[in-house]
Write an enzyme that holds these catalytic residues in place. Structure first.
Site, PDB file in Angstrom:
ATOM      1  N   GLN A 101       0.844  -1.202   0.000  1.00  0.00           N
ATOM      2  CA  GLN A 101       0.000   0.000   0.000  1.00  0.00           C
ATOM      3  C   GLN A 101       0.876   1.249   0.000  1.00  0.00           C
ATOM      4  O   GLN A 101       0.394   2.359  -0.148  1.00  0.00           O
ATOM      5  CB  GLN A 101      -0.896   0.018   1.242  1.00  0.00           C
ATOM      6  N   ASP A 104       6.198   4.752  -1.515  1.00  0.00           N
ATOM      7  CA  ASP A 104       7.538   5.337  -1.365  1.00  0.00           C
ATOM      8  C   ASP A 104       8.612   4.671  -2.235  1.00  0.00           C
ATOM      9  O   ASP A 104       9.744   5.144  -2.284  1.00  0.00           O
ATOM     10  CB  ASP A 104       7.955   5.294   0.124  1.00  0.00           C
ATOM     11  N   HIS A 119      -1.395   1.278  -4.339  1.00  0.00           N
ATOM     12  CA  HIS A 119      -1.842   2.675  -4.223  1.00  0.00           C
ATOM     13  C   HIS A 119      -0.962   3.618  -5.022  1.00  0.00           C
ATOM     14  O   HIS A 119      -0.999   4.833  -4.815  1.00  0.00           O
ATOM     15  CB  HIS A 119      -1.870   3.087  -2.744  1.00  0.00           C
ATOM     16  N   GLY A 188       2.769  -4.423   9.021  1.00  0.00           N
ATOM     17  CA  GLY A 188       2.823  -2.968   9.155  1.00  0.00           C
ATOM     18  C   GLY A 188       1.655  -2.229   8.555  1.00  0.00           C
ATOM     19  O   GLY A 188       1.803  -1.144   7.989  1.00  0.00           O
ATOM     20  N   THR A 189       0.453  -2.823   8.660  1.00  0.00           N
ATOM     21  CA  THR A 189      -0.726  -2.100   8.175  1.00  0.00           C
ATOM     22  C   THR A 189      -1.831  -2.163   9.227  1.00  0.00           C
ATOM     23  O   THR A 189      -1.995  -3.163   9.914  1.00  0.00           O
ATOM     24  CB  THR A 189      -1.250  -2.678   6.836  1.00  0.00           C
ATOM     25  N   PRO A 215       3.486  -4.086  15.832  1.00  0.00           N
ATOM     26  CA  PRO A 215       3.660  -3.902  17.289  1.00  0.00           C
ATOM     27  C   PRO A 215       2.335  -3.677  18.011  1.00  0.00           C
ATOM     28  O   PRO A 215       2.251  -3.803  19.226  1.00  0.00           O
ATOM     29  CB  PRO A 215       4.567  -2.672  17.395  1.00  0.00           C
ATOM     30  N   ALA A 232       8.361  -4.593  12.085  1.00  0.00           N
ATOM     31  CA  ALA A 232       8.501  -5.387  10.856  1.00  0.00           C
ATOM     32  C   ALA A 232       9.850  -6.090  10.769  1.00  0.00           C
ATOM     33  O   ALA A 232       9.922  -7.308  10.524  1.00  0.00           O
ATOM     34  CB  ALA A 232       8.304  -4.463   9.656  1.00  0.00           C
TER      35      ALA A 232
HETATM   36  N1  APR Z   1       6.749  -2.161  12.152  1.00  0.00           N
HETATM   37  C1  APR Z   1       5.540  -2.708  11.833  1.00  0.00           C
HETATM   38  N2  APR Z   1       4.368  -2.028  11.941  1.00  0.00           N
HETATM   39  C2  APR Z   1       4.429  -0.756  12.385  1.00  0.00           C
HETATM   40  C3  APR Z   1       5.646  -0.118  12.741  1.00  0.00           C
HETATM   41  C4  APR Z   1       6.840  -0.882  12.616  1.00  0.00           C
HETATM   42  N3  APR Z   1       8.043  -0.366  12.930  1.00  0.00           N
HETATM   43  N4  APR Z   1       5.351   1.168  13.146  1.00  0.00           N
HETATM   44  C5  APR Z   1       4.018   1.317  13.021  1.00  0.00           C
HETATM   45  N5  APR Z   1       3.460   0.167  12.588  1.00  0.00           N
HETATM   46  C6  APR Z   1       2.045  -0.118  12.288  1.00  0.00           C
HETATM   47  C7  APR Z   1       1.056   0.626  13.118  1.00  0.00           C
HETATM   48  O1  APR Z   1       0.780  -0.096  14.321  1.00  0.00           O
HETATM   49  C8  APR Z   1      -0.172   0.628  12.189  1.00  0.00           C
HETATM   50  O2  APR Z   1      -0.956  -0.548  12.399  1.00  0.00           O
HETATM   51  O3  APR Z   1       1.830   0.309  10.964  1.00  0.00           O
HETATM   52  C9  APR Z   1       0.440   0.585  10.791  1.00  0.00           C
HETATM   53  C10 APR Z   1       0.312   1.910  10.020  1.00  0.00           C
HETATM   54  O4  APR Z   1      -1.066   2.123   9.817  1.00  0.00           O
HETATM   55  P1  APR Z   1      -1.520   3.317   8.839  1.00  0.00           P
HETATM   56  O5  APR Z   1      -0.832   4.579   9.209  1.00  0.00           O
HETATM   57  O6  APR Z   1      -3.036   3.254   8.797  1.00  0.00           O
HETATM   58  O7  APR Z   1      -0.913   2.895   7.426  1.00  0.00           O
HETATM   59  P2  APR Z   1      -1.514   1.853   6.391  1.00  0.00           P
HETATM   60  O8  APR Z   1      -2.138   0.686   7.079  1.00  0.00           O
HETATM   61  O9  APR Z   1      -0.453   1.577   5.399  1.00  0.00           O
HETATM   62  O10 APR Z   1      -2.670   2.740   5.681  1.00  0.00           O
HETATM   63  C11 APR Z   1      -3.371   2.145   4.605  1.00  0.00           C
HETATM   64  O11 APR Z   1      -4.477   4.276   4.194  1.00  0.00           O
HETATM   65  O12 APR Z   1      -3.418   6.311   4.528  1.00  0.00           O
HETATM   66  C12 APR Z   1      -4.085   5.533   3.568  1.00  0.00           C
HETATM   67  O13 APR Z   1      -3.779   4.992   1.288  1.00  0.00           O
HETATM   68  C13 APR Z   1      -3.115   5.218   2.491  1.00  0.00           C
HETATM   69  O14 APR Z   1      -1.975   3.167   1.924  1.00  0.00           O
HETATM   70  C14 APR Z   1      -2.509   3.918   2.995  1.00  0.00           C
HETATM   71  C15 APR Z   1      -3.715   3.223   3.604  1.00  0.00           C
END
Ligand code: APR
Length: 241
Positions: A101, A104, A119, A188-189, A215, A232
């Protein structure tokens, strides 16, 4: 399932599908989308910067927003999580697919090739008229918005905005890979945004194993076969030593 069983399942899996989110790039110092909405940008809502309406209303501001994200990315380096995923791809070969997703480009820089960017990718721009995709040479290329070298049409950030559909071919490839996967990794999502978050259920529905690395607990945690409460890089290092 415990960690040793998860490790054994991943090692013996012929087909592995991976979904990554912003958490994979957190260890590279790239702020998540929501963290980036601070300071000067705190007066904007995400829909004001990452939606078709915002772009047609004020393309300059939207390009400035992406210039800042592009600068974040060019300063960043792939971290150990990106590297371990590229290594897992080499081990699993054609049985492997990584759907991200993230926009970068760090998976590509770490050596991942069997990759779909659900994305988009903020280091490229897409022509609104003919759909041609071109790399953006530098953050400075954002003002005024570059025009298409093929048809002179207006270029836009090559990002899937709120309210837009994902690239059909990317989503179809990811869905098929998760349906066929013996093991899926969700790393990490927050699992908050569909259809990306729904990929985990494609594997579960076919009887596959789904392992989460995060985490924190997420909306997907209750459905996971196994959840690793680690960052991660640490989680991947313990799953595929
Ligand atoms: N290692 C693993 N996971 C981590 C770490 C780490 N070091 N640091 C943070 N996280 C986790 C957080 O706990 C959270 O669950 O990464 C996740 C980030 O969540 P979001 O900020 O919601 O990012 P993401 O899930 O990629 O968002 C999905 O939403 O913002 C829109 O389109 C955008 O692609 C993005 C989509």
């Amino acid at each position: 399932m415990n960690l040793q069983q998860a490790r054994d399942a991943l090692r013996s899996a012929r087909r592995v599908a991976v979904l990554t989110g912003a958490g994979v790039s957190a260890e590279s110092g790239i702020p998540t989308f929501r963290d980036a909405m601070s300071g000067h940008w705190s007066r904007f809502r995400p829909e004001d910067l990452a939606s078709p309406e915002a772009y047609y209303r004020d393309p300059e501001t939207v390009w400035q927003w992406y210039a800042g994200r592009y600068a974040d990315v060019t300063r960043a380096q792939p971290n150990r999580a990106h590297t371990l995923l590229a290594q897992l791809e080499r081990e699993k070969a054609e049985g492997f697919l990584l759907a991200t997703q993230n926009v970068d480009g760090l998976h590509t820089r770490a050596g991942s090739g069997r990759l779909v960017e659900l994305h988009g990718n903020l280091t490229t721009a897409r022509c609104e008229a003919c759909g041609a995709v071109a790399p953006l040479p530098s953050p400075g290329a954002f003002t005024p918005p570059p025009s298409c070298s093929a048809c002179q049409g207006r270029m836009r950030p090559n990002i899937v905005w709120f309210g837009e559909f994902l690239p059909e071919d990317a989503l179809a490839a990811a869905t098929g890979a998760f349906q066929r996967a013996d093991v899926a990794l969700i790393i990490g999502t927050s699992g908050a945004v569909y259809p990306a978050a729904g990929l985990a259920f494609e594997t579960l529905r076919e009887g596959g194993t789904v392992i989460e690395v995060n985490p924190e607990e997420t909306e997907l945690t209750p459905y996971m076969t196994f959840s690793l409460r680690q960052v991660a890089s640490g989680g991947l290092a313990s799953l595929c030593p």
